[in-house]
Design an enzyme around this catalytic site. Structure first.
Site, mmCIF file in Angstrom:
data_model
loop_
_atom_site.group_PDB
_atom_site.id
_atom_site.type_symbol
_atom_site.label_atom_id
_atom_site.label_comp_id
_atom_site.label_asym_id
_atom_site.label_seq_id
_atom_site.Cartn_x
_atom_site.Cartn_y
_atom_site.Cartn_z
ATOM 1 N N ASP A 34 -26.982 30.735 4.526
ATOM 2 C CA ASP A 34 -28.002 30.273 3.585
ATOM 3 C C ASP A 34 -29.259 29.900 4.384
ATOM 4 O O ASP A 34 -29.240 29.876 5.619
ATOM 5 C CB ASP A 34 -27.426 29.051 2.848
ATOM 6 C CG ASP A 34 -28.199 28.708 1.585
ATOM 7 O OD1 ASP A 34 -29.088 29.463 1.193
ATOM 8 O OD2 ASP A 34 -27.891 27.650 0.994
ATOM 9 N N ASP A 52 -31.217 30.121 -5.810
ATOM 10 C CA ASP A 52 -31.113 28.930 -6.650
ATOM 11 C C ASP A 52 -31.706 29.160 -8.035
ATOM 12 O O ASP A 52 -32.800 28.706 -8.354
ATOM 13 C CB ASP A 52 -31.801 27.753 -5.958
ATOM 14 C CG ASP A 52 -31.144 27.428 -4.620
ATOM 15 O OD1 ASP A 52 -30.051 27.964 -4.354
ATOM 16 O OD2 ASP A 52 -31.717 26.652 -3.850
#
Ligand SMILES: *[C@@H]1O[C@H](CO)[C@@H](O)[C@H](O)[C@H]1NC(C)=O
Ligand SMILES: *[C@@H]1O[C@H](CO)[C@@H](O)[C@H](O)[C@H]1NC(C)=O
Length: 956
Positions: free
Chosen positions: A559, A635
């Site tokens: 990430d 996200d």
């Protein structure tokens, strides 16, 4: 991953949505302004077409000149198997700074093919390529432009509008007189294209004495005094606005190397639909931007609460565009990993695209004009000439590679959350799935599992027995994934940091010291994955004796690899940071995520001595990232527009080669209600990567926490996904072999069906299923377009038949979404309910034969192997074809089985779409029992084996 709430919480407490002021507009980016305000029709470039040189059978070179300042450039032509053709343009007289060529995006085994000069003269030259030299490329000398022909059809024109820009190297504050002297000197130098030295494999154009680079020794940033340089001034016809320095919010970008931008226009001739260019939260068919919005931006960024339907940059970038019409599909890769913007214009104002087929005898000229420009690098463009979508995908896969077959478990359902608190929480969640009889394969741990955000470590209190925790899961056939990010906590007691700093493995800031930025652990440095020694170091960290508490059943999530830097400009790294190889961060920014992903994949390979298939998920990506695993859309939010945008986002990735893709279910931020949760699970069941994930401020979402109806629908959906794993697994095998995306737009298999070109609400799974998720809150019906005039479709639950080439309004309830099997296909499923995919390995198959419109034909493939190792590459596998033709259903192995053994057998065969009922069904002499309902004949327990051939006959 959510960004620091302490920093941003103030601004986002009351409203959802991106803080746009964090991110540059084109007007706030100097090179974007310089390129975007160029006027068409004024190209100063001229090509020496009469002096083009056939270096060898696979390489051609010629000179280009900017007639305004006499700067010279070299153009290289190369072709590859597929075929595709590549045009590279770089400065002939190289600067002390090597312009970066994005080789890591290309696959290792890229194979060159012949390209031949067929004619040349003062006006133009022609070169042919392709197996039978059936394609050609024409270069016009003055003004310089390139035409690409697929067969006899002109498909792409490059620099047709004359927007090429190539800001040559210059020293700061150089006086006009110096420039003139230099120009004079250069003109007197003998030009001889055959001097061009050359790399056999063809990727490298940087070579020869003049191009030598002094690594690690940039010139002094001695031009600080020159603050009074002309901004937005024209120098030799050149716009140097913001060329040496620019400031965005509190950040000043020192551009010691000066203006280096490159750009060109590309017109897709005869096309109204263009696709690709991920990652944007926008429609699948790309929209015109010029005069309407900013250009589509490619600059990998961690965008907090991104908005839908706009061209803003997101986490990854694939500078790849595909154009499609009824007759042709073509594509281009614009291989440049620096910040890039792409403007799109529709000469007809975009009206035509919404009125395909409208007054066809008056049809205006179709085309899409695009203008691409990048901050640094070279012009390096690959053209894929099709003519079908399948051809284009194969041609492109020859350049950047394919998604390797994932281990089967990674195609099953993943359960994640920021964060599962401790090992007891993990055990409870795992037990919860069993208690409620819901299948899942992988549980994920986010950043809180570490000791203070030090990756490769475990929180000693909450995860005191990681190995036991993992083996407890593994004992049931399940797996675990932990997060590992590229920012490293600056703590000398942390082994990664102490080793990395001792070895000089970090990216440096502009003054040459280890870059220090703010991220999850606080003060952090970032490993420089462009250095092969760093990738090596990183890969070794996955060894089981180095990553304490790990096992071979622990997999990885990368990430924050844009990279995300909380206190950096646009939440990323300063562009004047320095990488290995005398590169500035600006040169390679969009590839940082790819390089981490590559190193992690290598780590997984090494820890099992290359026996087991890795699984690595990444947020940031570039062209070629498909070679290292899966990508998700970051996200997103539990909002209906985010649900809707998932389909076009995943299609854009899929057609751009990144095929193992998904989005957080049911939205990372926020609390989805029951209806949204249901619709999201129903949609994701039919998307490649399927993971439930949520922000730590959201309510817990394990499926049994919903009301009874929602829980039971979600459970049904997950069981549906598990029954369909044979289809997904077969599609991913075929994806590795043939480069076709498992999730694909309708036009992929119905290329002449113009109705399908603009759809954002449905997609195909392989060429077998048509999926139309419910995307609107409170919907009681949906419009469904059934592609293919001569095709029929069968509802997978009711078996009701629908004719292709029509849009129908169908009622829907909360219990399901419409999914159809194509008439002419055979679907393989596993219908027994299990706790996880590993427990299905030996299960029997059900075949559903959906007959074509005539009721006489169907076929389909199935793939099996050990589900985890690379032995399939030794042909230890079964790849089989089932075919129904005129009453005979036969099954035969196309590949295998080699050393692969399976007890799997056929427990049921459904035949849908027969025009009359059979009187009997036989297997040789043996009579097979069958039953029938209105639409379906079902043969129970024919007990055929999946590892040998068989056939049966219907008698009428
Ligand atoms: C592993 O499973 C055993 C048996 O159920 C249990 O006692 C133990 O606590 C588990 N370990 C972890 C770390 O979850
Ligand atoms: C299935 O049938 C179609 C139509 O005849 C054909 O194009 C396709 O190649 C067949 N598939 C396989 C794997 O043979």
């Amino acid at each position: 991953m959510w960004r620091l709430c302490i920093i941003l919480g103030f601004f986002t407490l009351t409203t959802w949505g991106v803080d746009r002021s964090n991110f540059k507009t084109c007007e706030q980016s100097a090179f974007c302004r310089r390129n975007r305000r160029m006027q068409p029709g004024k190209s100063p470039f001229a090509a020496s077409t009469s002096k083009a040189v056939q270096i060898d059978s696979e390489n051609i070179a010629l000179d280009l000149v900017n007639t305004l300042n006499q700067k010279e450039f070299t153009l290289y032509l190369k072709a590859y198997e597929g075929p595709s053709i590549r045009v590279m343009i770089d400065e002939s007289d190289r600067s002390p700074f090597k312009r970066y060529v994005a080789l890591p995006a290309l696959q290792d085994r890229i194979t060159q093919a012949p390209v031949t000069i067929t004619s040349q003269g003062e006006e133009k030259m022609e070169a042919s390529f392709g197996k039978n030299k059936e394609h050609r490329l024409v270069i016009f000398s003055d003004p310089f432009k390139i035409e690409v022909y697929s067969g006899e059809t002109l498909v792409i024109t490059a620099n047709g509008r004359g927007l090429m820009k190539f800001e040559h190297y210059r020293e700061r504050e150089q006086k006009k007189a110096d420039v003139e002297a230099e120009v004079h000197q250069e003109q007197t130098q003998e030009e001889d294209a055959t001097k061009v030295s050359y790399n056999e494999r063809g990727e490298k154009i940087v070579d020869g004495e003049a191009k030598k680079v002094e690594d690690g020794d940039p010139p002094e940033d001695g031009a600080k005094a020159a603050v009074d340089e002309p901004s937005a001034a024209e120098t030799d016809g050149e716009d140097l606005d913001g060329a040496w320095e620019e400031t965005f919010r509190a950040h000043t970008d020192s551009k010691e190397r000066g203006p280096m931008s490159v750009g060109m226009d590309f017109t897709f001739e005869g096309f109204d639909f263009i696709y690709g260019l991920p990652e944007h939260a926008d429609k699948f068919a790309l929209s015109p931007t010029k005069g309407k919005t900013d250009p589509y931006r490619l600059y990998n960024l961690d965008v907090f609460e991104y908005e839908t339907y706009n061209p803003m940059a997101l986490y990854g970038a694939v500078p790849y565009m595909m154009a499609h019409n009824e007759k042709h599909t073509v594509a281009m890769l614009y291989l440049n990993p620096s910040e890039t913007w792409v403007d799109i214009e529709s000469p007809n104002g975009g009206m035509l695209s919404s009125m395909v087929g409208f007054v066809s005898n008056q049809k205006q000229e179709s085309k899409r004009e695009t203008h691409w420009f990048s901050e640094t690098g070279i012009l390096d463009i690959f053209f894929m000439v099709g003519p079908t979508p399948q051809d284009v995908a194969k041609q492109y896969s020859g350049i950047t590679g394919v998604t390797p077959l994932p281990p089967l478990f990674s195609l099953a359902y993943h359960q994640s959350r920021w964060n599962y608190n401790d090992q007891d929480d993990v055990r409870d969640v795992d037990a919860g799935f069993d208690r409620h009889d819901i299948p899942y394969d992988v549980i994920w741990l986010d950043i809180e599992h570490t000791q203070g955000k030090r990756y490769f470590t475990w929180d000693p209190v909450r995860f005191s027995e990681p190995e036991q925790m993992i083996t407890n899961l593994t004992a049931k056939g399940r797996r675990m994934v932990t997060i590992i990010d590229p920012h490293i906590k600056r703590d000398m007691n942390y082994f990664i940091h102490s080793e990395a700093s001792a070895n000089g493995f970090y990216i440096k800031d502009k003054s040459g010291v280890d870059y220090d930025g703010w991220c999850w652990p606080g003060s952090s440095s970032y490993l420089d994955f462009f250095n092969p020694a760093v990738r090596d170091f990183w890969a070794d960290k996955f060894a089981l004796d180095q990553y304490k508490g790990s096992t071979e059943q622990l997999f990885t999530w990368n990430d924050m690899n844009e990279p995300s830097v909380f206190n950096g400009p646009e939440v990323t790294m300063q562009k004047d940071c320095k990488h290995f190889g005398n590169l500035e961060h600006r040169d390679v920014h969009n590839m940082y995520g790819l390089m981490l992903h590559m190193a992690t994949y290598e780590g997984h390979l090494r820890r099992s001595n290359k026996k087991l298939r890795p699984f690595v998920l990444t947020r940031s990506f570039f062209a070629g990232s498909q070679r290292y695993g899966a990508v998700w859309t970051g996200d997103n939010m539990a909002k209906w527009d985010h649900l809707r945008i998932t389909i076009p986002m995943l299609l854009s990735l899929s057609v751009s080669g990144i095929t193992f893709v998904g989005a957080d279910v049911s939205g990372f931020f926020g609390n989805p209600d029951h209806e949204m949760t249901t619709r999201w699970y129903q949609m994701a069941t039919w998307q490649p990567f399927f993971r439930g994930h949520a922000h730590h401020d959201t309510k817990r979402r394990e499926p049994w926490l919903f009301d009874e109806t929602t829980n039971s629908i979600v459970k049904d959906q997950l069981r549906m996904r598990y029954s369909m794993l044979p289809l997904w697994y077969t599609l991913f095998y075929e994806n590795e072999q043939q480069a076709q995306p498992p999730m694909r737009p309708l036009w992929w298999n119905f290329p002449e069906d113009t109705e399908a070109f603009g759809l954002d609400d449905s997609h195909l799974v392989g060429d077998t299923l048509l999926v139309r998720p419910v995307l609107e809150q409170g919907a009681t019906s949906v419009n469904i377009y059934f592609p293919g005039k001569d095709t029929v479709w069968y509802d997978i639950s009711t078996r009701q038949k629908f004719l292709g080439g029509k849009t129908l309004v169908q009622p829907v309830t909360i219990h399901s979404i419409p999914v159809f099997q194509r008439g002419g296909s055979i679907l393989f499923t596993k219908e027994r309910v299990r706790r996880c995919s590993a427990l299905q390995a030996r299960d029997p198959y059900t075949l559903t034969v959906a007959l074509d419109k005539a009721g006489t034909f169907a076929n389909g493939t199935v793939y099996m192997d050990d589900e985890v190792s690379f032995d399939y590459r030794k042909r230890d596998l079964i790849y089989a074809l089932a075919e129904y033709r005129q009453g005979v259903l036969s099954y035969q192995l196309l590949v295998g089985p080699g050393k692969f053994e399976t007890p799997a057998w056929v427990e049921r065969i459904n035949i849908v779409g027969l025009t009359e009922l059979p009187t009997k069904i036989t297997d040789g002499e043996k009579l097979l029992e069958f039953s029938h309902s209105e639409h379906t004949v079902t043969i129970r327990k024919p007990a055929f084996h999946m590892d040998s051939q068989w056939s049966l006959k219907l008698h009428f």
